[in-house]
Design an enzyme around this catalytic site. Structure first.
Site, PDB file in Angstrom:
ATOM      1  CB  SER A  96      -0.969  -0.032   1.176  1.00 49.08           C
ATOM      2  OG  SER A  96      -1.875   1.030   1.124  1.00 49.08           O
ATOM      3  CG  ASP A 238      -3.051   4.189  -1.511  1.00 46.05           C
ATOM      4  OD1 ASP A 238      -3.745   4.014  -2.543  1.00 46.05           O
ATOM      5  OD2 ASP A 238      -3.121   3.431  -0.528  1.00 46.05           O
ATOM      6  CG  ASP A 240      -2.950  -0.488  -2.315  1.00 46.38           C
ATOM      7  OD1 ASP A 240      -2.972   0.691  -1.898  1.00 46.38           O
ATOM      8  OD2 ASP A 240      -3.561  -1.405  -1.744  1.00 46.38           O
ATOM      9  CG  ASP A 242      -6.403   0.898  -0.844  1.00 47.25           C
ATOM     10  OD1 ASP A 242      -5.561   1.815  -0.824  1.00 47.25           O
ATOM     11  OD2 ASP A 242      -6.400  -0.040  -0.016  1.00 47.25           O
TER      12      ASP A 242
END
Length: 449
Positions: A96, A238, A240, A242
């Site tokens: 992430s 961000d 990844d 999400d």
């Protein structure tokens, strides 16, 4: 050690604590939890992600599970495709917003949502007891599945008024952060016939543009680009993809709380008598928003899994975190930067106001956060010292010191990094600054002793 999962998945520094041997054993435990395939596997743009994905797939096959490889995609794309394409589960390889040297694994259930805290404990129990499948009589196979991206985009578009968005020809600045949303956000905006300006577009495992976590300190290029290009809005994702941080047409960067208020106000008017789930560290202005539509707010511990799983049990329409994670239950009960962008495009396409004018109609909200490098044992000491000073404070998740409805401070150790986070809300910008300064200094003084 008896715990693998942090606030969001299992993470570590690649080749140090997140070794190939560790990944192999972890995936054996996850395979045993899943029992059977097919499992969808996706990964983010980190330098270590490709080799980890090969090991994940081969370990699933060794345990007798078939898997399909979706390739480099955002986490919400993997999650939605797991549900929509009928997979038995999913595994997302990502850390992430963590620094580039990290990587991690998020197991996803067949409903397209990360596995529950209870199921995390099941996986941990299998891992530590090494009670996993060995030498399956029938090895599984790995195939590629290139359907995930368009399945995800079609799912998003089914939830918004596409023709209305297309008719407005909105201008959007995308700060892709060298991350996984480069695969999907550009296509989404193109399919919605928006004019696009991109920043940090190239996928780069070192996140050389501004780093994997969008913060007010590293988004000045986005703010400037919105003003320079006279855009309707800007958005930063961000690593990844999400979470999303927005910028209005005047270049003002919004906290996750502020953008959540804007979307909640819009969506609850369309869907009154609904439920909104958010964390304890989110601001209290959402309480004023929900009363206008006979809706309710439910609070959870910090963590997207806490919010997502509570949304399912409560059949909630919306969920959000203060960090820019927004969840729309009609699409999927997970934070989703692409879905959030589409919802805000619909809001602007349906309004005769600019984004800054829409924001001006909301109740005032003054929230902030900071972080301090801190070992886990030191974080525990800090919370103990604060509790001794404020014995009536809420200790459900770290410690939350509530002075009144509009003034509070919350301190908790991060579940993903060796830091302690400080959150605060106050009734004015000046009071917020004073409150945050006082408690940041107090915590640093505890560490110096």
């Amino acid at each position: 050690m008896d715990k693998l999962f942090g606030t969001n998945g299992v993470r570590g520094v690649f080749s140090e604590d997140f070794t190939l041997e560790f990944v192999h054993d972890l995936v054996l435990a996850i395979s045993t939890y899943f029992k059977e395939g097919r499992i969808l596997v996706g990964y983010d743009g980190r330098d270590s992600s490709v080799v980890v994905s090969k090991l994940v797939c081969s370990t699933l096959n060794y345990a007798g599970l078939d898997c399909h490889l979706a390739g480099l995609i955002p986490t919400p794309c993997l999650e939605f495709a797991t549900k929509a394409l009928g997979y038995n589960g999913g595994i997302m390889i990502t850390a992430s917003h963590n620094p580039p040297e990290y990587n991690g694994i998020k197991p996803v259930a067949s409903d397209g949502v990360e596995v529950s805290r209870e199921d995390e404990k099941v996986i941990e129990d299998i891992f530590f007891k090494k009670n996993w499948k060995h030498n399956s009589s029938t090895w599984g196979s790995t195939k590629n599945d290139d359907r995930a991206v368009q399945t995800y985009l079609d799912g998003i578009k089914s939830q918004v008024d596409v023709s209305k968005i297309k008719s407005r020809k909105l201008k959007v600045v995308l700060d892709l952060g060298n991350g996984a949303q480069s695969v999907t956000a550009i296509k989404l905006c193109e399919q919605l016939e928006c004019e696009i300006i991109t920043i940090n577009r190239e996928i780069d495992g070192s996140f050389s543009g501004r780093g994997p976590e969008p913060t007010p300190y590293n988004l000045q290029e986005l703010s400037s680009a919105v003003v320079k290009n006279n855009a309707n809005l800007g958005i930063a994702f961000d690593g990844d993809g999400d979470r999303s941080i927005f910028c209005d047409n005047k270049g003002m960067l919004l906290s996750g709380d502020k953008s959540a208020l804007l979307l909640s106000n819009y969506l609850l008017k369309k869907n009154p008598n609904s439920k909104v789930v958010t964390c304890m560290n989110s601001g209290n202005s959402i309480d004023e928003i929900v009363t206008q539509t006979n809706s309710t707010v439910i609070r959870t511990k910090v963590g997207s899994i806490e919010v997502s799983r509570k949304m399912i049990t409560e059949n909630a329409l919306l969920g959000f975190e203060e960090n820019g994670g927004f969840m729309f239950g009609k699409h999927n009960h997970v934070r989703d930067g692409g879905m959030t962008l589409a919802l805000l495009l619909e809001l602007l396409a349906s309004s005769n106001k600019s984004m800054s004018e829409e924001l001006a109609t909301l109740p005032p909200s003054f929230t902030t956060k900071d972080k301090i490098s801190c070992k886990k044992e030191d974080a525990d000491k800090i919370i103990s010292k604060l509790l001794a000073e404020f014995p009536s404070a809420d200790t459900t998740d770290g410690i939350k010191i509530i002075f009144d409805k509009k003034n509070w401070v919350m301190v908790r150790p991060s579940g993903t990094e060796p830091i302690i986070r400080i959150y605060a809300e106050s009734d004015s910008e000046k009071n917020l600054e004073t409150l945050m300064k006082e408690y940041t200094q107090k915590i640093k003084s505890f560490l110096d002793r």
